[in-house]
Design a protein around this motif. Structure first.
Motif, PDB file in Angstrom:
ATOM      1  N   CYS A 612      -2.119  -4.324   1.234  1.00  0.00           N
ATOM      2  CA  CYS A 612      -1.139  -4.046   0.194  1.00  0.00           C
ATOM      3  C   CYS A 612      -1.023  -2.540   0.001  1.00  0.00           C
ATOM      4  N   VAL A 613      -0.043  -2.131  -0.771  1.00  0.00           N
ATOM      5  CA  VAL A 613       0.220  -0.701  -0.956  1.00  0.00           C
ATOM      6  C   VAL A 613      -0.958  -0.011  -1.631  1.00  0.00           C
ATOM      7  N   SER A 614      -1.471  -0.597  -2.707  1.00  0.00           N
ATOM      8  CA  SER A 614      -2.558   0.059  -3.444  1.00  0.00           C
ATOM      9  C   SER A 614      -3.816   0.179  -2.585  1.00  0.00           C
ATOM     10  N   GLY A 615      -4.122  -0.882  -1.831  1.00  0.00           N
ATOM     11  CA  GLY A 615      -5.294  -0.815  -0.959  1.00  0.00           C
ATOM     12  C   GLY A 615      -5.121   0.213   0.138  1.00  0.00           C
ATOM     13  N   PHE A 616      -3.938   0.265   0.730  1.00  0.00           N
ATOM     14  CA  PHE A 616      -3.655   1.228   1.792  1.00  0.00           C
ATOM     15  C   PHE A 616      -3.800   2.652   1.266  1.00  0.00           C
ATOM     16  N   MET A 617      -3.246   2.915   0.103  1.00  0.00           N
ATOM     17  CA  MET A 617      -3.273   4.273  -0.437  1.00  0.00           C
ATOM     18  C   MET A 617      -4.663   4.667  -0.910  1.00  0.00           C
TER      19      MET A 617
END
Length: 642
Positions: A612-617
């Motif tokens: 997901c976006v938050s995990g990736f960032m």
């Protein structure tokens, strides 16, 4: 005798007089200690402390928060560090050693010993790893950092006048790190590189600095820099070396070029190949420390070697000389045969055979490196290396475990777990082996980066191993680079840069270190500087193509909004882990290619269903918010969930 030592320059560390680290749990507790440590002996008023650290609260609430913080600090530090009354709080300076206080006290000295000690004390900007998100404290910290950094510039400027040429490159790099836009610092670095025989790197630095000035200030370099650049180009073009050596078409810089072909494994056990390849890698590393040599390494398959002489391979690689050899391991004895071949004449310039117990292998490596360097760089004094050779392990068995672990495939979870076990065994056998700790730090960091569910405790553990590696062997570029890598993932960018540049100063011919700095400067938002380092890695060794090179370079092109270039570079990578597929999905989304974007998003989610976006960032250590927002928004556009 001090009962407490505070390290504020770089990351915050508190230690008791026994050397044990003391944990200060609260960020504001650490900030409070720093304020008191850098204030006068008369102390700081409670009103000022409350305003600096709790400026967003009412007066009564802020003073209450201060009382609570002091109570916790007394429990953590004991009764003899701080004292307070109703009006003020003070640190008992007689009981506390503070690196920043000592630094300020001696930075203005004219004595060489004091200046060297001040330079050694400065391990990074003040409280580099601390942020309390209070505007008043942030302003205090900005002023204090500026004051100390300006003192450090003065220290380094004075040291450059008295230190030897061999030390000046590292000093000048530190100057540039402190203030990248200061012309005097950049001029000092170019002069130091040129004096060390590194015209190519001096000219590359000029080009990078010129771009930086244009981007940041819209100005051109000053006359002194322009004159030095023209002088270096003229000197390079006027040279007429007798040998046909590696030459840059743009700078005229010339130095002998040499390729090291992996030594053949002649042991009865084919599984001993890791050992011969490890010996080869070590010889390449040590040869690269000689600035006068241009060193390449060549991996090959048996098909490439069949029917080809070493001279033929040297000509194919475009180098003057080739080093080849073999390793035979029988019981506890090792035989190394090595020869240096002239690619043009096909004559053996030097050859020797070594036959000794395993424990003498490091002496053999040292002799091989010095002998080759003496043959190719006759003007150099081989007995006095520009940089100290890497500290060898005290246990041959520990060295063997590290070689075996390093030979395991990165990207295969089972192989990585096995490698980690081998590195830990190496430490059990030799607790003083710095490289083993550095390898563990790298593997723990890689595991944390890949698995977004892992807690930050794993990264903290990696930092401890990396710091231990540097503590044990600070002159090993791999140890320094590993510590820089961990700091980068922790978003401690200044510390990452400090250790990355220190690694490069130890071994300026390493394409791995150059490309690693390319990764760092990409995450720092310095895309042009990043790409210059990536390109220099290829310039130094056109055959340098590790599996990670193109996918990490592609990220920088993505950050520059060069999406087509990024996609091409990503596809040059031999493997596509989940994060590469995610970037490809994002790049295609930015180019309004929904089908291609969907294809890569599906591929990424197939590899990691909960991506997901938050995990990736959380695993993308961008320094600038605008760069992080650019990536996050592109991922959302590609259809990844928040």
């Amino acid at each position: 005798m001090a009962i407490l030592t505070l390290h504020l320059l770089g990351g915050f560390v508190a230690r008791s007089n026994s050397g044990a680290e003391i944990t200060i749990q609260s960020k504001k507790g650490r900030a409070l200690l720093a304020i008191l440590a850098l204030s006068s002996a008369s102390g700081v008023s409670r009103e000022k402390l409350a305003a600096l650290l709790w400026s967003d609260r009412g007066e009564d609430q802020a003073r209450s928060s201060l009382r609570q913080a002091l109570t916790i600090l007394r429990k953590e530090l004991g009764p003899d560090v701080l004292q307070a009354d109703d009006v003020k709080v003070e640190m008992l300076h007689a009981n506390v050693d503070v690196d920043a206080v000592t630094f300020v006290a001696i930075a203005g000295s004219s004595e060489a010993a004091h200046l060297r000690r001040a330079a050694a004390l400065y391990q990074g900007e003040l409280l580099a790893d601390l942020s309390v998100n209070d505007p008043a404290f942030d302003e205090w910290l900005r002023r204090e950092r500026s004051r100390i950094d300006n003192l450090m510039v003065q220290v380094l400027d004075r040291l450059l006048l008295i230190e030897s040429a061999a030390e000046k490159v590292a000093l000048a790099r530190r100057l540039v790190t402190l203030d990248p836009l200061r012309e005097a610092s950049n001029l000092s670095l170019m002069q130091a590189l040129a004096a060390a025989g590194e015209r190519a790197q001096a000219l590359l630095h000029y080009a990078n600095f010129k771009t930086l000035l244009k981007t940041e200030l819209d100005v051109q370099p000053g006359h002194d820099l322009e004159n030095l650049q023209r002088q270096l180009v003229a000197e390079g073009n006027s040279g007429s070396p007798k040998l046909v050596a590696e030459t840059s078409a743009t700078t005229g810089y010339v130095r002998p070029s040499i390729a090291v072909i992996p030594f053949a494994n002649l042991s009865t056990d084919p599984n001993q190949r890791y050992f011969s390849e490890g010996i080869t890698a070590d010889i390449v590393t040590e040869l690269s420390r000689f600035h006068q040599l241009q060193v390449y390494t060549k991996s090959h398959s048996s098909g490439e070697v069949t029917g080809s002489t070493s001279a033929m391979m040297g000509r194919a690689l475009g180098v003057q000389y080739v080093v080849e050899g073999s390793v035979r391991r029988l019981g506890n004895r090792v035989r190394i045969s090595v020869q240096l071949v002239d690619s043009t004449s096909e004559e053996n310039v030097w050859a020797e055979r070594f036959d000794a117990p395993e424990d003498d292998i490091f002496t053999m490596q040292d002799h091989i490196v010095r002998s080759i360097a003496a043959q190719l760089a006759g003007g150099m004094r081989v007995a006095n290396l520009e940089k100290a050779l890497r500290k060898p392990p005290s246990s041959m068995a520990a060295y063997d475990y590290v070689l075996r672990g390093d030979a395991k495939i990165i990207g295969d979870p089972d192989a990585e777990a096995e490698a980690l076990g081998l590195f830990r065994k190496a430490i059990e056998l030799d607790p003083g082996y710095g490289r083993a700790y550095a390898h563990i730090a790298n593997h723990l960091t890689l595991r944390w980066v890949r698995d977004h569910s892992l807690p930050n405790d794993l990264l903290d553990e990696a930092l401890k191993f990396a710091k231990k590696a540097v503590e044990l062997d600070g002159e090993d570029e791999f140890c320094q680079s590993s510590l820089g890598y961990v700091h980068m993932q922790r978003n401690s960018h200044d510390l990452a840069e400090f250790h990355g540049l220190k690694a490069l100063a130890i071994n300026p011919n390493s394409p791995i270190l150059l490309a690693s700095l390319g990764i760092l400067y990409g995450f720092r938002g310095e895309a042009d500087r990043s790409l210059a380092y990536f390109q220099e890695a290829i310039t130094i060794n056109p055959h340098f193509v590790p599996s990670w090179y193109w996918r990490n370079r592609a990220v920088v092109h993505f950050d520059k909004h060069e999406y087509d270039v990024a996609i091409t570079a990503f596809k040059r990578s031999p493997i596509s882990p989940d994060w590469v597929e995610a970037y490809l999905a994002a790049a295609n989304a930015q180019l309004s290619r929904p089908d291609e974007s969907r294809h890569h998003r599906v591929a990424a989610l197939r590899l990691t269903p909960d991506l997901c976006v938050s995990g990736f960032m959380s695993r993308s250590p961008y320094l600038r918010k605008e760069d992080a927002d650019h990536v996050a928004n592109a991922l959302r556009k590609a259809g990844f969930k928040e």
